[in-house]
Design an enzyme around this catalytic site. Structure first.
Site, PDB file in Angstrom:
ATOM      1  N   TYR A  26      -2.810  31.754   4.416  1.00 33.35           N
ATOM      2  CA  TYR A  26      -2.498  30.482   3.758  1.00 33.35           C
ATOM      3  C   TYR A  26      -1.738  29.476   4.615  1.00 33.35           C
ATOM      4  O   TYR A  26      -1.706  28.297   4.276  1.00 33.35           O
ATOM      5  CB  TYR A  26      -1.717  30.736   2.463  1.00 33.35           C
ATOM      6  CG  TYR A  26      -2.608  31.272   1.374  1.00 33.35           C
ATOM      7  CD1 TYR A  26      -3.298  30.405   0.530  1.00 33.35           C
ATOM      8  CD2 TYR A  26      -2.804  32.633   1.211  1.00 33.35           C
ATOM      9  CE1 TYR A  26      -4.146  30.890  -0.446  1.00 33.35           C
ATOM     10  CE2 TYR A  26      -3.652  33.129   0.235  1.00 33.35           C
ATOM     11  CZ  TYR A  26      -4.316  32.253  -0.588  1.00 33.35           C
ATOM     12  OH  TYR A  26      -5.171  32.726  -1.555  1.00 33.35           O
ATOM     13  N   GLY A  28      -1.436  26.952   7.240  1.00 31.84           N
ATOM     14  CA  GLY A  28      -2.397  26.147   7.971  1.00 31.84           C
ATOM     15  C   GLY A  28      -3.377  25.536   6.985  1.00 31.84           C
ATOM     16  O   GLY A  28      -3.131  25.495   5.781  1.00 31.84           O
ATOM     17  N   GLY A  30      -6.233  25.059   4.451  1.00 33.29           N
ATOM     18  CA  GLY A  30      -6.947  25.892   3.487  1.00 33.29           C
ATOM     19  C   GLY A  30      -6.180  27.149   3.124  1.00 33.29           C
ATOM     20  O   GLY A  30      -4.978  27.235   3.306  1.00 33.29           O
ATOM     21  N   HIS A  46       3.285  26.976  -1.441  1.00 32.54           N
ATOM     22  CA  HIS A  46       3.307  25.579  -0.993  1.00 32.54           C
ATOM     23  C   HIS A  46       1.956  24.909  -1.258  1.00 32.54           C
ATOM     24  O   HIS A  46       1.904  23.768  -1.728  1.00 32.54           O
ATOM     25  CB  HIS A  46       3.671  25.507   0.494  1.00 32.54           C
ATOM     26  CG  HIS A  46       3.812  24.122   1.006  1.00 32.54           C
ATOM     27  ND1 HIS A  46       2.835  23.509   1.763  1.00 32.54           N
ATOM     28  CD2 HIS A  46       4.807  23.213   0.856  1.00 32.54           C
ATOM     29  CE1 HIS A  46       3.232  22.283   2.063  1.00 32.54           C
ATOM     30  NE2 HIS A  46       4.428  22.075   1.525  1.00 32.54           N
ATOM     31  N   ASP A  47       0.865  25.615  -0.969  1.00 33.17           N
ATOM     32  CA  ASP A  47      -0.474  25.069  -1.246  1.00 33.17           C
ATOM     33  C   ASP A  47      -0.641  24.760  -2.732  1.00 33.17           C
ATOM     34  O   ASP A  47      -1.154  23.694  -3.104  1.00 33.17           O
ATOM     35  CB  ASP A  47      -1.565  26.052  -0.817  1.00 33.17           C
ATOM     36  CG  ASP A  47      -1.733  26.160   0.689  1.00 33.17           C
ATOM     37  OD1 ASP A  47      -1.059  25.412   1.429  1.00 33.17           O
ATOM     38  OD2 ASP A  47      -2.538  27.007   1.126  1.00 33.17           O
ATOM     39  N   ASP A  92       8.009  20.789  -0.098  1.00 34.49           N
ATOM     40  CA  ASP A  92       8.276  21.018   1.320  1.00 34.49           C
ATOM     41  C   ASP A  92       9.627  21.696   1.538  1.00 34.49           C
ATOM     42  O   ASP A  92       9.754  22.595   2.374  1.00 34.49           O
ATOM     43  CB  ASP A  92       8.215  19.698   2.090  1.00 34.49           C
ATOM     44  CG  ASP A  92       6.803  19.140   2.187  1.00 34.49           C
ATOM     45  OD1 ASP A  92       5.843  19.827   1.787  1.00 34.49           O
ATOM     46  OD2 ASP A  92       6.660  18.002   2.669  1.00 34.49           O
TER      47      ASP A  92
END
Length: 118
Positions: A26, A28, A30, A46-47, A92
């Site tokens: 996860y 990076g 995608g 975070h995604d 973030d």
């Protein structure tokens, strides 16, 4: 946004931010499958946070500029942000703090997602 996330990582971490750009399934661009460890889970969360920002706040989190302070490894999102900016800032901030406390496993850097992320 991604530039500010990089700076937050630099604020909270001794490890270079590039170490987190291609880690696990996860960290990076995608993401898929099951996170390989606690650090990869930070990136998955975070995604999902960015996805929520897109759908709930109707903003583009990777481009949204916000205000924050970094002092001695402590991150604070400033009060003068809009709802969207504050949401993205906290995505973030949470990720940077999570990266700082999660163990880093060198074998999970640059893994092949077609083999290790099912």
């Amino acid at each position: 946004n991604l530039y500010q996330l990089k700076n937050m990582i630099k604020c909270t971490n001794t490890r270079h931010w590039v170490s987190f750009t291609n880690y696990g399934c996860y960290c990076g661009y995608g993401g898929s499958g099951t996170p390989v460890d606690e650090l990869d889970k930070c990136c998955q969360v975070h995604d999902k946070c960015y996805d929520t920002a897109k759908h709930v706040c109707k903003c583009s989190p990777s481009m949204t500029m916000y205000s924050y302070d970094c002092s001695e490894g402590k991150l604070t999102c400033k009060d003068n942000n809009t709802k969207c900016k504050d949401f993205v800032c906290n995505c973030d901030r949470t990720a940077a703090l999570c990266f700082a406390k999660a163990p880093y496993n060198n074998k999970n850097f640059k893994i092949d997602p077609t083999k290790g992320c099912q």
